[in-house]
Design a protein around this motif. Structure first.
Motif, PDB file in Angstrom:
ATOM      1  N   ASP A  19       0.832  -1.209   0.000  1.00 32.66           N
ATOM      2  CA  ASP A  19       0.000   0.000   0.000  1.00 32.66           C
ATOM      3  C   ASP A  19       0.867   1.261   0.000  1.00 32.66           C
ATOM      4  O   ASP A  19       0.560   2.239  -0.684  1.00 32.66           O
ATOM      5  N   GLU A  20       1.960   1.235   0.752  1.00 33.46           N
ATOM      6  CA  GLU A  20       2.876   2.385   0.780  1.00 33.46           C
ATOM      7  C   GLU A  20       3.563   2.561  -0.572  1.00 33.46           C
ATOM      8  O   GLU A  20       3.773   3.696  -1.015  1.00 33.46           O
ATOM      9  N   ILE A  21       3.889   1.466  -1.241  1.00 31.95           N
ATOM     10  CA  ILE A  21       4.474   1.551  -2.584  1.00 31.95           C
ATOM     11  C   ILE A  21       3.485   2.220  -3.528  1.00 31.95           C
ATOM     12  O   ILE A  21       3.838   3.126  -4.279  1.00 31.95           O
ATOM     13  N   ARG A  22       2.216   1.780  -3.493  1.00 28.78           N
ATOM     14  CA  ARG A  22       1.189   2.376  -4.361  1.00 28.78           C
ATOM     15  C   ARG A  22       1.048   3.865  -4.088  1.00 28.78           C
ATOM     16  O   ARG A  22       0.989   4.688  -5.006  1.00 28.78           O
ATOM     17  N   GLU A  23       1.014   4.243  -2.817  1.00 30.75           N
ATOM     18  CA  GLU A  23       0.865   5.655  -2.447  1.00 30.75           C
ATOM     19  C   GLU A  23       2.049   6.486  -2.921  1.00 30.75           C
ATOM     20  O   GLU A  23       1.874   7.591  -3.435  1.00 30.75           O
ATOM     21  N   LYS A  24       3.273   5.988  -2.764  1.00 29.35           N
ATOM     22  CA  LYS A  24       4.461   6.736  -3.175  1.00 29.35           C
ATOM     23  C   LYS A  24       4.492   6.938  -4.687  1.00 29.35           C
ATOM     24  O   LYS A  24       4.859   8.001  -5.162  1.00 29.35           O
ATOM     25  N   LEU A  25       4.124   5.907  -5.448  1.00 30.04           N
ATOM     26  CA  LEU A  25       4.057   6.065  -6.898  1.00 30.04           C
ATOM     27  C   LEU A  25       2.997   7.085  -7.287  1.00 30.04           C
ATOM     28  O   LEU A  25       3.233   7.955  -8.116  1.00 30.04           O
ATOM     29  N   ALA A  26       1.819   6.971  -6.702  1.00 33.50           N
ATOM     30  CA  ALA A  26       0.717   7.883  -7.027  1.00 33.50           C
ATOM     31  C   ALA A  26       1.040   9.316  -6.614  1.00 33.50           C
ATOM     32  O   ALA A  26       0.788  10.259  -7.371  1.00 33.50           O
ATOM     33  N   ASP A  27       1.626   9.496  -5.428  1.00 31.54           N
ATOM     34  CA  ASP A  27       1.934  10.838  -4.926  1.00 31.54           C
ATOM     35  C   ASP A  27       3.029  11.529  -5.721  1.00 31.54           C
ATOM     36  O   ASP A  27       3.073  12.758  -5.787  1.00 31.54           O
ATOM     37  N   TYR A  57       3.330  11.914  -8.758  1.00 32.94           N
ATOM     38  CA  TYR A  57       2.776  12.635  -9.901  1.00 32.94           C
ATOM     39  C   TYR A  57       1.680  13.619  -9.530  1.00 32.94           C
ATOM     40  O   TYR A  57       1.204  14.351 -10.382  1.00 32.94           O
ATOM     41  N   GLY A  58       1.265  13.628  -8.274  1.00 37.33           N
ATOM     42  CA  GLY A  58       0.192  14.532  -7.876  1.00 37.33           C
ATOM     43  C   GLY A  58      -1.133  14.110  -8.489  1.00 37.33           C
ATOM     44  O   GLY A  58      -1.232  13.115  -9.192  1.00 37.33           O
ATOM     45  N   GLY A  59      -2.148  14.884  -8.233  1.00 36.57           N
ATOM     46  CA  GLY A  59      -3.464  14.557  -8.762  1.00 36.57           C
ATOM     47  C   GLY A  59      -4.089  13.396  -8.021  1.00 36.57           C
ATOM     48  O   GLY A  59      -3.533  12.871  -7.061  1.00 36.57           O
ATOM     49  N   ASP A  60      -5.238  12.968  -8.479  1.00 40.57           N
ATOM     50  CA  ASP A  60      -5.961  11.868  -7.839  1.00 40.57           C
ATOM     51  C   ASP A  60      -5.688  10.576  -8.590  1.00 40.57           C
ATOM     52  O   ASP A  60      -6.205  10.359  -9.677  1.00 40.57           O
ATOM     53  N   ASN A  61      -4.844   9.746  -8.023  1.00 41.65           N
ATOM     54  CA  ASN A  61      -4.541   8.439  -8.604  1.00 41.65           C
ATOM     55  C   ASN A  61      -5.062   7.313  -7.715  1.00 41.65           C
ATOM     56  O   ASN A  61      -4.617   6.191  -7.809  1.00 41.65           O
TER      57      ASN A  61
END
Length: 85
Positions: free
Chosen positions: A7-15, A17-21
């Motif tokens: 879950d932390e990996i997913r959050e770091k990738l999404a964060d 780039y900004g925006g809602d991922n």
């Protein structure tokens, strides 16, 4: 030694780039590179455009984050992914 969750990996990738991922799922591809042991794992986010990827080498305790152009933006040494223990 540090531990990171998927879950932390997913959050770091999404964060990165900004925006809602938040609607993107984490995709996991395991490679059994040596004697049926997991040699490497590649994580990415579903959807388009690509949002980068993470390469995990459990035997070396390395977690490397790359952007969508292949440039590493974070290298974590002495780190293991909780799900791969």
């Amino acid at each position: 030694m540090e531990t990171i969750t998927e879950d932390e990996i997913r959050e770091k990738l999404a964060d990165h780039y900004g925006g809602d991922n938040s609607n993107r799922e984490l995709i996991k591809n395991e490679r059994n590179d040596s004697h049926d042991a997991v040699g490497s794992v590649v994580y990415s986010l579903s959807g388009s455009p690509p949002k980068g990827y993470v390469i995990v080498i459990p035997g070396l305790r390395r977690v490397n984050f790359y952007d969508n152009r292949g440039k590493r933006f974070r290298a974590m040494k002495e780190t293991v992914v909780e799900a791969l223990k």
